[in-house]
Design a protein around this motif. Sequence first.
Motif, PDB file in Angstrom:
ATOM      1  N   MET A 284      -8.603   4.635   2.552  1.00 62.78           N
ATOM      2  CA  MET A 284      -7.923   3.743   1.863  1.00 62.78           C
ATOM      3  C   MET A 284      -8.112   3.453   0.365  1.00 62.78           C
ATOM      4  N   ASN A 285      -7.131   3.866  -0.546  1.00 60.55           N
ATOM      5  CA  ASN A 285      -7.478   3.538  -1.674  1.00 60.55           C
ATOM      6  C   ASN A 285      -7.556   1.861  -1.980  1.00 60.55           C
ATOM      7  N   GLY A 286      -8.266   1.583  -2.911  1.00 54.05           N
ATOM      8  CA  GLY A 286      -8.664   0.165  -3.274  1.00 54.05           C
ATOM      9  C   GLY A 286      -7.480  -0.391  -4.190  1.00 54.05           C
ATOM     10  N   THR A 287      -6.600   0.157  -4.797  1.00 57.45           N
ATOM     11  CA  THR A 287      -5.517  -0.181  -5.605  1.00 57.45           C
ATOM     12  C   THR A 287      -4.463   0.643  -5.684  1.00 57.45           C
ATOM     13  N   GLY A 288      -3.275   0.282  -6.327  1.00 50.59           N
ATOM     14  CA  GLY A 288      -2.171   1.006  -6.401  1.00 50.59           C
ATOM     15  C   GLY A 288      -1.233   1.103  -5.253  1.00 50.59           C
ATOM     16  N   ASN A 289      -1.515   0.565  -4.223  1.00 52.52           N
ATOM     17  CA  ASN A 289      -0.970   0.564  -2.859  1.00 52.52           C
ATOM     18  C   ASN A 289       0.342  -0.486  -2.769  1.00 52.52           C
ATOM     19  N   THR A 290       1.447  -0.262  -1.902  1.00 48.72           N
ATOM     20  CA  THR A 290       2.369  -1.278  -1.530  1.00 48.72           C
ATOM     21  C   THR A 290       1.986  -1.498  -0.033  1.00 48.72           C
ATOM     22  N   ILE A 291       1.754  -2.851   0.130  1.00 50.14           N
ATOM     23  CA  ILE A 291       1.165  -3.124   1.325  1.00 50.14           C
ATOM     24  C   ILE A 291       1.894  -4.550   1.894  1.00 50.14           C
ATOM     25  N   LEU A 292       2.199  -4.040   3.240  1.00 48.84           N
ATOM     26  CA  LEU A 292       2.980  -5.132   3.949  1.00 48.84           C
ATOM     27  C   LEU A 292       1.829  -5.762   5.213  1.00 48.84           C
TER      28      LEU A 292
ATOM     29  N   ASN B 210      -4.848  -9.513  -5.815  1.00 46.93           N
ATOM     30  CA  ASN B 210      -5.739  -9.429  -6.998  1.00 46.93           C
ATOM     31  C   ASN B 210      -6.326  -7.987  -7.372  1.00 46.93           C
ATOM     32  N   ALA B 211      -6.605  -7.199  -6.351  1.00 47.08           N
ATOM     33  CA  ALA B 211      -7.088  -5.985  -6.932  1.00 47.08           C
ATOM     34  C   ALA B 211      -5.969  -5.028  -7.331  1.00 47.08           C
ATOM     35  N   GLY B 212      -4.934  -5.247  -7.443  1.00 46.98           N
ATOM     36  CA  GLY B 212      -3.815  -4.514  -8.172  1.00 46.98           C
ATOM     37  C   GLY B 212      -3.142  -3.674  -7.422  1.00 46.98           C
ATOM     38  N   ASN B 213      -2.788  -4.129  -6.167  1.00 44.91           N
ATOM     39  CA  ASN B 213      -1.914  -3.736  -5.115  1.00 44.91           C
ATOM     40  C   ASN B 213      -0.572  -4.609  -5.052  1.00 44.91           C
ATOM     41  N   LYS B 214       0.537  -3.957  -4.749  1.00 46.73           N
ATOM     42  CA  LYS B 214       1.717  -4.639  -4.625  1.00 46.73           C
ATOM     43  C   LYS B 214       1.780  -5.081  -3.238  1.00 46.73           C
ATOM     44  N   VAL B 215       1.925  -6.513  -2.977  1.00 41.54           N
ATOM     45  CA  VAL B 215       1.704  -7.051  -1.790  1.00 41.54           C
ATOM     46  C   VAL B 215       3.037  -7.679  -1.106  1.00 41.54           C
ATOM     47  N   ILE B 216       3.214  -7.471   0.015  1.00 43.23           N
ATOM     48  CA  ILE B 216       4.599  -8.275   0.864  1.00 43.23           C
ATOM     49  C   ILE B 216       3.994  -8.759   1.975  1.00 43.23           C
ATOM     50  N   ILE B 217       4.118 -10.077   1.817  1.00 50.31           N
ATOM     51  CA  ILE B 217       3.721 -11.133   2.955  1.00 50.31           C
ATOM     52  C   ILE B 217       4.702 -11.181   3.919  1.00 50.31           C
ATOM     53  N   ALA B 218       4.363 -11.199   5.337  1.00 51.12           N
ATOM     54  CA  ALA B 218       5.640 -11.305   6.391  1.00 51.12           C
ATOM     55  C   ALA B 218       5.041 -12.490   7.269  1.00 51.12           C
ATOM     56  N   GLY B 219       6.183 -13.220   7.588  1.00 48.35           N
ATOM     57  CA  GLY B 219       5.956 -14.350   8.619  1.00 48.35           C
ATOM     58  C   GLY B 219       7.045 -15.148   9.008  1.00 48.35           C
TER      59      GLY B 219
ATOM     60  N   PRO C  98      10.547   1.565  -1.191  1.00 47.12           N
ATOM     61  CA  PRO C  98      10.351   2.938  -0.528  1.00 47.12           C
ATOM     62  C   PRO C  98       8.832   3.539  -0.704  1.00 47.12           C
ATOM     63  N   ASP C  99       8.112   3.067  -1.353  1.00 48.73           N
ATOM     64  CA  ASP C  99       6.604   3.533  -1.517  1.00 48.73           C
ATOM     65  C   ASP C  99       5.850   2.576  -0.606  1.00 48.73           C
ATOM     66  N   LEU C 100       6.194   1.815   0.258  1.00 50.68           N
ATOM     67  CA  LEU C 100       5.491   1.244   1.158  1.00 50.68           C
ATOM     68  C   LEU C 100       4.499   2.287   1.793  1.00 50.68           C
ATOM     69  N   ASN C 101       3.151   1.980   1.712  1.00 46.45           N
ATOM     70  CA  ASN C 101       2.286   3.038   2.359  1.00 46.45           C
ATOM     71  C   ASN C 101       0.998   2.319   3.109  1.00 46.45           C
ATOM     72  N   VAL C 102       1.019   0.891   3.090  1.00 46.75           N
ATOM     73  CA  VAL C 102       0.010   0.270   3.931  1.00 46.75           C
ATOM     74  C   VAL C 102       0.444  -0.879   4.632  1.00 46.75           C
ATOM     75  N   LEU C 103       0.363  -0.642   5.936  1.00 51.44           N
ATOM     76  CA  LEU C 103       0.724  -1.785   6.961  1.00 51.44           C
ATOM     77  C   LEU C 103      -0.473  -2.325   7.504  1.00 51.44           C
ATOM     78  N   ILE C 104      -0.475  -3.638   7.508  1.00 51.60           N
ATOM     79  CA  ILE C 104      -1.502  -4.442   8.317  1.00 51.60           C
ATOM     80  C   ILE C 104      -0.938  -5.387   9.261  1.00 51.60           C
TER      81      ILE C 104
ATOM     82  N   SER D  19      -0.184   9.382   0.952  1.00 50.89           N
ATOM     83  CA  SER D  19      -1.287   8.899   1.662  1.00 50.89           C
ATOM     84  C   SER D  19      -1.021   7.549   2.039  1.00 50.89           C
ATOM     85  N   ALA D  20      -1.245   7.006   3.289  1.00 53.49           N
ATOM     86  CA  ALA D  20      -0.679   5.871   3.867  1.00 53.49           C
ATOM     87  C   ALA D  20      -1.986   5.415   4.880  1.00 53.49           C
TER      88      ALA D  20
END
Length: 252
Positions: A1-9, A27-36, A77-83, A130-131
């Motif tokens: 997993m890349n440390g930065t530049g991701n779009t993460i849910l 803070n590491a430079g990713n676009k983060v979407i929080i869900a709740g 549309p560039d979402l590439n990480v799901l946690i 890459s996802a």
Amino acid sequence: MNGTGNTILVTGASSGIGLGLALRLHNAGNKVIIAGRRKALLDKIVSEHPGIDSVLLDVCDPKSIQRSSEALAISHPDLNVLINNAGIMHWEDLTSPENLGTAEDTVTTNLLGTIRMVYAFTPQLIKQPSATIINVSSALAFVPLPATPTYSATKAAVHSFTQSLRVQLQASSIEVLELAPPGVRTTLLGQENDEHAMPLDEFLNEVFELLKISPTPHELIVERAKPLRFAEASGSHDEVLEMLASYKPSAD
């Protein structure tokens, strides 16, 4: 997993480990979407941390998951990480029939929630060059805490599901990771002040060191989680189970 530049849910990101991961990744430079599920709390976090986005999502509701996946496919549309972090944990007395509802809610949130999220978001993730999918299980997936039997069982199931998912996606662009925390000082089980639980910042520090390893390990296991993760292999499973059996809810 890349440390930065991701779009993460990140699901379950309004508190605890989920919020901690979200802020560190932001803070590491990713676009983060929080869900709740709590809009007011999501809005508060977004206002305090400019650049973070949010989505109202209930992992217990298949329609909510589907709506969110469709909306995010358009807005991000560039979402590439799901946690998959959303989860609940409750004490249970298996001799009390009134606890059945608690057990059912735990299965719906922890296991079905994770499975439904994977089914809903994999079609979008697989289009990315890459996802990553990170499923949060628990050290209790490997040795159960008898006082939280359904929680422990759902996390064992998440571990098994994650292994199968990894095999099925091995020829795709998606890497599949499992994060198995030990007890951490969060509100999950009212252990935010438990001296036996790992401080959240310490836990996050160690997780992010593991994420720097290349290739990323399939399992993210901090040192405190290793006695449980490897109890079966080391022959200490019964001893660890007996120790955990002595851990019970307080009288109050």
